[in-house]
Design an enzyme around this catalytic site. Sequence first.
Site, short mmCIF file in Angstrom:
data_model
loop_
_atom_site.label_atom_id
_atom_site.label_comp_id
_atom_site.label_asym_id
_atom_site.label_seq_id
_atom_site.Cartn_x
_atom_site.Cartn_y
_atom_site.Cartn_z
N GLY A 1 -17.41 2.96 -2.14
CA GLY A 1 -17.66 2.86 -0.72
C GLY A 1 -16.62 2.04 0.00
O GLY A 1 -16.86 1.59 1.12
N ASP A 2 -15.46 1.83 -0.61
CA ASP A 2 -14.37 1.08 0.02
C ASP A 2 -13.08 1.47 -0.69
O ASP A 2 -13.02 2.50 -1.36
CB ASP A 2 -14.65 -0.43 -0.05
CG ASP A 2 -14.10 -1.17 1.16
OD1 ASP A 2 -12.87 -1.23 1.29
OD2 ASP A 2 -14.89 -1.68 1.97
N ASP A 3 -12.03 0.64 -0.55
CA ASP A 3 -10.74 0.99 -1.15
C ASP A 3 -10.87 1.19 -2.66
O ASP A 3 -11.57 0.43 -3.35
CB ASP A 3 -9.72 -0.12 -0.89
CG ASP A 3 -9.39 -0.28 0.58
OD1 ASP A 3 -9.40 0.73 1.31
OD2 ASP A 3 -9.12 -1.42 1.00
#
Length: 491
Positions: free
Chosen positions: A297-299
């Site tokens: 849900g992110d980098d």
Amino acid sequence: MSTCRESMEGQNQILINRIKGNLRRPSWASVLLLFTVIALISLLQINREYSISLLIPLDFGLISGSRPGPQISSSCSDFFKQVPARKVVKSIRDFGGIGDGKTSNTKAFRRAMEFMARFTDSGGSQLVVPKGRWLTGSFNLSSNFTLFLEQGAVILGSQDLKEWPLINALPSYGRGRERLGARHISLIHGNGLTNVVITGENGTVDGQGKMWWELWWNRTLVHTRGHLVELINSQNILIHNLTFLNSPFWTIHPVYCRNIVIRNMTILAPWNAPNTDGIDPDSSVNVCVEDCYIESGDDLVAVKSGWDQYGMKMARPSSNIIVRRVTGTTPTCSGVGIGSEMSGGVSNVIIEDLYVRDSAAGVRIKTDRGRGGYITNITINNMKMERVKVPIRFSRGANDHPDERWDPKAVPRVRGIRISNVVSLESKRPPLLEGIEEAPFLDIHMENVSIFGLAPNMKWNCEYISGSSCSIFPAPCSQLKNESTFQCPIH
């Protein structure tokens, strides 16, 4: 926390359904062949108003290190110096562990680590986690130690917040990243360690992070969430051949470390799980990340070095970072990000053989006024993207600071970014390159970059940058001065 601002709409309750045996990483050979064929077909279909001189290189995907199999010689794994066999080998069962997925093994793991620490200076030790489901709170590793997960072994993060104790904020952040004050310790933690291996037969560490994500979503989180694995002030670390799931926060976080190798890892979290970065080297030197598959849900990977005035004061840069053959997807963030917390400086980063799909950005440089620091000597080569919203993005305004004492005059210096051999298919938007008025981003060079799928009226967006370009489609912004094809550097 990586400060991605794209909307998370349309990602309702996406849960992990790719566990170990069911997940198949794409073959690099097949991916590269597919991209080459599609790109060449797409090139033939380009509207005639565009120049056909903007070509994909014929040797696309055939550079050193881009093929799988025995012919690959390109590896940075020698950052980790091999360690001798451990003198003492014990099972978690020897310390009263019960692998039924229900019984708490927190005391068993902590007893085990107290025992293993006795052998730090006399041959080292190894703790084996056999097949089973081993529920536990956080525990601390020791030096000259191996944590080995057998096939079928699953370490489960406790659902009791009290089993994730509070520790001090990192000095380069000045506070917890999400909340003021202290922060929760990681599930697997270590500080001041040497010669540590976390490995196994594709065993699993599952942080069971939904409890933590709900605290974030509901705005009831009191202290910053813990990582799945965090190692501080440590050196000669290998994390290898495991599956990491559902981290409460950033998944793997080496900070103030040296000689770290993270390879052959599968890292998964639901796409709507907040700030579940895959791998975040932070104020660390000689870091190798290679041959990993990440959904989060992110980098997927984010290189960091401290937050505003705290990072500038500590001045611990990240340098000599290699990210190679990483594949994955993150609908809200980037395949590889540099920043946004980069106040201690970031230099000498190589990113190559990256395949990103269905993501908000391919690569992203993230800075802000108040960050200070620098980003220099970044090389990005051989990247393939599918259905990526903004393939290449430089951002200047995260507008995210630890407290009111940040200095708006502390602007980052960004210089020396080389991006080459890039193909993006079904792109949504053109590259967005935004420097800072008081500190333009300098010496940006792009070569052999092809962005397909854009409407004819879409143009690159650039401001406060300067540099050069060669063999770019569609034509880049005027700030990247065009060199003729015959003047392109020869690699």
